[in-house]
Design a protein around this motif. Structure first.
Motif, PDB file in Angstrom:
ATOM      1  N   THR A  85       0.839  -1.200   0.000  1.00 58.05           N
ATOM      2  CA  THR A  85       0.000   0.000   0.000  1.00 58.05           C
ATOM      3  C   THR A  85       0.873   1.248   0.000  1.00 58.05           C
ATOM      4  OG1 THR A  85      -1.589  -1.254   1.310  1.00 58.05           O
ATOM      5  CG2 THR A  85      -1.901   1.125   1.197  1.00 58.05           C
ATOM      6  N   ILE A 136       0.927   4.599  -2.493  1.00 55.90           N
ATOM      7  CA  ILE A 136       0.844   5.962  -1.962  1.00 55.90           C
ATOM      8  C   ILE A 136       2.104   6.745  -2.324  1.00 55.90           C
ATOM      9  CG2 ILE A 136       0.713   7.332   0.153  1.00 55.90           C
ATOM     10  CD1 ILE A 136      -1.031   5.041   1.290  1.00 55.90           C
ATOM     11  N   TYR A 137       3.245   6.085  -2.281  1.00 54.47           N
ATOM     12  CA  TYR A 137       4.499   6.734  -2.661  1.00 54.47           C
ATOM     13  C   TYR A 137       4.434   7.251  -4.096  1.00 54.47           C
ATOM     14  CZ  TYR A 137       9.432   7.262  -3.837  1.00 54.47           C
ATOM     15  OH  TYR A 137      10.624   7.759  -4.265  1.00 54.47           O
ATOM     16  N   SER A 193       1.765   8.029  -5.705  1.00 54.64           N
ATOM     17  CA  SER A 193       0.822   9.154  -5.701  1.00 54.64           C
ATOM     18  C   SER A 193       1.494  10.429  -5.202  1.00 54.64           C
ATOM     19  CB  SER A 193      -0.385   8.829  -4.816  1.00 54.64           C
ATOM     20  OG  SER A 193      -1.042   7.687  -5.276  1.00 54.64           O
ATOM     21  N   VAL A 248       0.405  14.307   2.620  1.00 56.97           N
ATOM     22  CA  VAL A 248      -0.155  12.979   2.323  1.00 56.97           C
ATOM     23  C   VAL A 248       0.838  11.895   2.740  1.00 56.97           C
ATOM     24  CG1 VAL A 248      -0.822  11.431   0.438  1.00 56.97           C
ATOM     25  CG2 VAL A 248      -1.665  13.779   0.489  1.00 56.97           C
ATOM     26  N   ALA A 275       0.166   9.036   5.598  1.00 53.47           N
ATOM     27  CA  ALA A 275       0.283   7.628   5.226  1.00 53.47           C
ATOM     28  C   ALA A 275       1.340   6.921   6.069  1.00 53.47           C
ATOM     29  CB  ALA A 275       0.619   7.505   3.744  1.00 53.47           C
TER      30      ALA A 275
END
Length: 93
Positions: A10, A14-15, A17, A47, A51
């Motif tokens: 996950t 996210i990285y 993004s 972000v 996260a």
């Protein structure tokens, strides 16, 4: 294309993004809207901070560089510094 693989965690998604947000912010800066671009980059670091603080270490992927405290401190400093930079510096007339 064996070198191109999906992220396995996950945190990897996210990285990617976060990197995308940072690149868009950099593009906005290069296009002339530096205040908006720097604010976008601040959002990207925010972000990443959220996260990294929520995900366990085994799911953090490339967001995990060092210990959690070091990662969170670094991302918080970058986020706050860039946001302050975008708000405090006055426009030229």
């Amino acid at each position: 294309m064996n070198w191109l693989q999906k992220p396995s965690t996950t945190g990897g998604i996210i990285y990617l993004s976060v990197v995308s947000i940072l690149l868009v912010g950099l593009g906005v800066v290069l296009a002339g809207g530096w205040r908006t671009g720097v604010a976008l980059m601040s959002l990207g670091f925010g972000v990443a901070f959220v996260a990294r603080s929520v995900l366990p270490d085994h799911r953090a992927g490339m967001l995990r560089v060092r210990r959690r405290f070091v990662d969170l401190t670094t991302m918080a400093i970058c986020c706050v510094a860039m946001f302050v930079l975008s708000v405090v510096i006055p426009n030229r007339s």
